[in-house]
Design an enzyme around this catalytic site. Structure first.
Site, PDB file in Angstrom:
ATOM      1  N   ALA A  71       0.861  -1.173   0.000  1.00 47.17           N
ATOM      2  CA  ALA A  71       0.000   0.000   0.000  1.00 47.17           C
ATOM      3  C   ALA A  71       0.902   1.228   0.000  1.00 47.17           C
ATOM      4  O   ALA A  71       2.067   1.157   0.392  1.00 47.17           O
ATOM      5  CB  ALA A  71      -0.887  -0.005   1.237  1.00 47.17           C
ATOM      6  N   GLY A 116       0.517  -5.012   0.898  1.00 47.99           N
ATOM      7  CA  GLY A 116      -0.654  -5.020   0.026  1.00 47.99           C
ATOM      8  C   GLY A 116      -0.357  -5.622  -1.345  1.00 47.99           C
ATOM      9  O   GLY A 116      -1.266  -6.099  -2.024  1.00 47.99           O
ATOM     10  N   GLU A 119      -0.720  -9.275  -0.821  1.00 47.24           N
ATOM     11  CA  GLU A 119      -2.157  -9.515  -0.631  1.00 47.24           C
ATOM     12  C   GLU A 119      -2.912  -9.460  -1.963  1.00 47.24           C
ATOM     13  O   GLU A 119      -3.825 -10.248  -2.211  1.00 47.24           O
ATOM     14  CB  GLU A 119      -2.714  -8.494   0.367  1.00 47.24           C
ATOM     15  CG  GLU A 119      -2.120  -8.704   1.755  1.00 47.24           C
ATOM     16  CD  GLU A 119      -2.456  -7.599   2.737  1.00 47.24           C
ATOM     17  OE1 GLU A 119      -2.210  -6.419   2.413  1.00 47.24           O
ATOM     18  OE2 GLU A 119      -2.960  -7.903   3.823  1.00 47.24           O
ATOM     19  N   GLU A 139       4.052  -5.274   7.321  1.00 49.74           N
ATOM     20  CA  GLU A 139       3.202  -4.276   7.995  1.00 49.74           C
ATOM     21  C   GLU A 139       3.615  -3.974   9.429  1.00 49.74           C
ATOM     22  O   GLU A 139       3.644  -2.818   9.840  1.00 49.74           O
ATOM     23  CB  GLU A 139       1.731  -4.716   7.969  1.00 49.74           C
ATOM     24  CG  GLU A 139       1.052  -4.526   6.625  1.00 49.74           C
ATOM     25  CD  GLU A 139       1.197  -5.716   5.704  1.00 49.74           C
ATOM     26  OE1 GLU A 139       2.053  -6.594   5.958  1.00 49.74           O
ATOM     27  OE2 GLU A 139       0.456  -5.765   4.704  1.00 49.74           O
TER      28      GLU A 139
HETATM   29  N1  CO8 Z   1       4.561   3.258  -0.610  1.00 52.69           N
HETATM   30  C1  CO8 Z   1       4.971   4.422  -1.134  1.00 52.69           C
HETATM   31  N2  CO8 Z   1       6.132   4.563  -1.774  1.00 52.69           N
HETATM   32  C2  CO8 Z   1       6.923   3.499  -1.887  1.00 52.69           C
HETATM   33  C3  CO8 Z   1       6.566   2.252  -1.343  1.00 52.69           C
HETATM   34  C4  CO8 Z   1       5.311   2.142  -0.688  1.00 52.69           C
HETATM   35  N3  CO8 Z   1       4.873   0.986  -0.179  1.00 52.69           N
HETATM   36  N4  CO8 Z   1       7.566   1.372  -1.583  1.00 52.69           N
HETATM   37  C5  CO8 Z   1       8.501   2.049  -2.242  1.00 52.69           C
HETATM   38  N5  CO8 Z   1       8.134   3.330  -2.438  1.00 52.69           N
HETATM   39  C6  CO8 Z   1       8.877   4.396  -3.107  1.00 52.69           C
HETATM   40  C7  CO8 Z   1      10.024   4.870  -2.260  1.00 52.69           C
HETATM   41  O1  CO8 Z   1       9.566   5.825  -1.313  1.00 52.69           O
HETATM   42  C8  CO8 Z   1      10.945   5.473  -3.296  1.00 52.69           C
HETATM   43  O2  CO8 Z   1      10.429   6.734  -3.660  1.00 52.69           O
HETATM   44  P1  CO8 Z   1      11.439   8.002  -3.789  1.00 52.69           P
HETATM   45  O3  CO8 Z   1      12.376   7.608  -4.893  1.00 52.69           O
HETATM   46  O4  CO8 Z   1      10.518   9.115  -4.156  1.00 52.69           O
HETATM   47  O5  CO8 Z   1      12.097   8.143  -2.481  1.00 52.69           O
HETATM   48  C9  CO8 Z   1      10.747   4.552  -4.499  1.00 52.69           C
HETATM   49  O6  CO8 Z   1       9.514   3.875  -4.263  1.00 52.69           O
HETATM   50  C10 CO8 Z   1      11.827   3.500  -4.619  1.00 52.69           C
HETATM   51  O7  CO8 Z   1      11.917   2.815  -3.382  1.00 52.69           O
HETATM   52  P2  CO8 Z   1      13.293   2.699  -2.555  1.00 52.69           P
HETATM   53  O8  CO8 Z   1      14.191   3.844  -2.842  1.00 52.69           O
HETATM   54  O9  CO8 Z   1      12.935   2.433  -1.129  1.00 52.69           O
HETATM   55  O10 CO8 Z   1      13.907   1.385  -3.232  1.00 52.69           O
HETATM   56  P3  CO8 Z   1      14.888   0.331  -2.545  1.00 52.69           P
HETATM   57  O11 CO8 Z   1      15.372  -0.539  -3.631  1.00 52.69           O
HETATM   58  O12 CO8 Z   1      15.880   1.009  -1.677  1.00 52.69           O
HETATM   59  O13 CO8 Z   1      13.936  -0.542  -1.568  1.00 52.69           O
HETATM   60  C11 CO8 Z   1      11.941  -1.729  -0.940  1.00 52.69           C
HETATM   61  C12 CO8 Z   1      12.880  -1.300  -2.094  1.00 52.69           C
HETATM   62  C13 CO8 Z   1      12.681  -2.698  -0.028  1.00 52.69           C
HETATM   63  C14 CO8 Z   1      10.748  -2.422  -1.573  1.00 52.69           C
HETATM   64  C15 CO8 Z   1      11.499  -0.486  -0.148  1.00 52.69           C
HETATM   65  O14 CO8 Z   1      11.010   0.476  -1.063  1.00 52.69           O
HETATM   66  C16 CO8 Z   1      10.430  -0.759   0.856  1.00 52.69           C
HETATM   67  O15 CO8 Z   1      10.713  -1.277   1.920  1.00 52.69           O
HETATM   68  N6  CO8 Z   1       9.177  -0.359   0.542  1.00 52.69           N
HETATM   69  C17 CO8 Z   1       8.072  -0.478   1.454  1.00 52.69           C
HETATM   70  C18 CO8 Z   1       7.634  -1.914   1.579  1.00 52.69           C
HETATM   71  C19 CO8 Z   1       6.525  -2.019   2.601  1.00 52.69           C
HETATM   72  O16 CO8 Z   1       6.724  -1.840   3.786  1.00 52.69           O
HETATM   73  N7  CO8 Z   1       5.310  -2.348   2.121  1.00 52.69           N
HETATM   74  C20 CO8 Z   1       4.184  -2.549   2.981  1.00 52.69           C
HETATM   75  C21 CO8 Z   1       3.388  -1.300   3.061  1.00 52.69           C
HETATM   76  S1  CO8 Z   1       2.080  -1.445   4.251  1.00 52.69           S
HETATM   77  C22 CO8 Z   1       0.876  -2.259   3.427  1.00 52.69           C
HETATM   78  O17 CO8 Z   1       1.023  -2.691   2.329  1.00 52.69           O
HETATM   79  C23 CO8 Z   1      -0.425  -2.401   4.165  1.00 52.69           C
HETATM   80  C24 CO8 Z   1      -1.419  -3.288   3.406  1.00 52.69           C
HETATM   81  C25 CO8 Z   1      -2.818  -3.097   3.875  1.00 52.69           C
HETATM   82  C26 CO8 Z   1      -3.444  -1.904   3.215  1.00 52.69           C
HETATM   83  C27 CO8 Z   1      -4.864  -2.101   2.873  1.00 52.69           C
HETATM   84  C28 CO8 Z   1      -5.356  -1.255   1.722  1.00 52.69           C
HETATM   85  C29 CO8 Z   1      -4.594  -1.362   0.440  1.00 52.69           C
END
Ligand code: CO8
Length: 266
Positions: A71, A116, A119, A139
């Site tokens: 998400a 998400g 999921e 999460e």
């Molecule tokens: N949301 C928003 N932006 C994101 C997300 C995300 N989940 N994941 C990555 N991005 C963005 C980063 O902020 C970054 O943006 P910017 O260049 O503007 O800073 C860009 O994507 C590239 O990401 P990274 O620079 O972080 O890339 P890396 O290679 O260093 O890392 C990762 C990749 C490991 C995937 C890292 O981006 C990460 O940890 N992302 C988040 C993963 C996460 O925690 N996901 C779970 C989110 S919570 C969730 O999904 C709840 C589900 C329930 C919701 C119900 C309704 C949908």
């Protein structure tokens, strides 16, 4: 391949009976903003409206790094509890649209499928992935809990104990480990092989009676997680429904007459 419905974040292309739905927001690793979720919902609703013309769907992410990295974390930062619930409900509506589509949907994962994103993949009928893919429910590391089916479909896919371990640890696993626990059905060396394999599977399915595949999907979705006696009733009703179809008469007649069936989808 002809573009069908296009939004800024979700593309739908059609290739005969196959639809390819691509989440195209690579700058955020295809994170599911409310706009992306609404566009996904609209895409699957429009495929449902096309009825039997759609025989199979491939759901994937653009950009080569992620299926979906979860998400949209930025969009969640300031939500009230009620708004949090509403965003989870929107995610569940997308899952419902995928599970409600009669045609099978294969999640084609190439890269991150987190939170998400996992999921969303779990709402598909099964998951194919490249070796370079990564899966997890991170999460709790954000102080969140799975909100888009992770507590519901992940235990069904991998068993309750493994689901608890993945959710409590927020650990990321690779495609090989995901395949070993049954989360991923098949793995592929690269993206081209992934799509070739997924298309070959859809072609195998397409050779069968479409109404029967649709009934089987409906029964499998409806019976999941139900008590045995209730699940059996759902299966029995579905079995009866197959007898309403012309393709069932044709399939059985073809077997008896030792010939190939000529299914029409009716
Ligand atoms: N949301 C928003 N932006 C994101 C997300 C995300 N989940 N994941 C990555 N991005 C963005 C980063 O902020 C970054 O943006 P910017 O260049 O503007 O800073 C860009 O994507 C590239 O990401 P990274 O620079 O972080 O890339 P890396 O290679 O260093 O890392 C990762 C990749 C490991 C995937 C890292 O981006 C990460 O940890 N992302 C988040 C993963 C996460 O925690 N996901 C779970 C989110 S919570 C969730 O999904 C709840 C589900 C329930 C919701 C119900 C309704 C949908």
């Amino acid at each position: 391949e002809t573009p069908q419905a296009s939004g800024p974040d979700v593309r739908v292309e059609r290739d005969g009976g196959i639809a390819i739905v691509t989440i195209d927001r690579p700058a955020a690793l295809n994170a599911l903003s409310p706009d992306v979720l609404r566009a996904l919902h609209a895409a699957f609703e429009s495929l449902a409206a096309d009825g039997s013309a759609v025989r199979g769907v491939l759901l994937t992410g653009a950009g080569g790094r992620a299926f979906v990295a979860g998400a949209d974390i930025r969009a969640m930062a300031d939500l009230t509890p009620e708004q949090g619930e509403e965003s989870a409900r929107l995610g569940h509506r997308v899952a419902g649209a995928i599970e409600g589509l009669a045609a099978p949907v294969i999640a084609c994962v190439d890269g991150f499928a987190l939170g998400g994103g996992l999921e969303l993949a779990l709402a598909c009928d099964f998951i194919y992935a490249t070796d370079a893919s990564t899966f997890g429910q991170p999460e709790v590391r954000l102080g969140l809990t799975p909100g888009f089916g992770g507590t519901v479909r992940l235990p069904r896919a991998v068993g309750l104990a493994r689901a608890k371990e993945l959710i409590y640890t927020a650990r990321r696993i690779d495609a090989a480990e995901a395949a070993a626990m049954g989360l991923v059905s098949r793995t592929f060396a690269d993206r081209d092989a992934l799509f070739e394999g997924a298309r070959a599977t859809l072609a195998e399915i397409e050779a069968n009676a479409a109404p029967a595949v649709g009934i089987a999907k409906r029964v499998l979705v409806a019976a999941a997680g139900r008590r045995t006696d209730r699940a059996a009733e759902i299966e029995i009703a579905g079995f009866g429904d197959a007898f309403r179809t012309e393709d069932m008469r044709e399939g059985v007649a073809a077997f008896i007459e030792k010939r190939e069936p000529g299914f029409t989808g009716a």
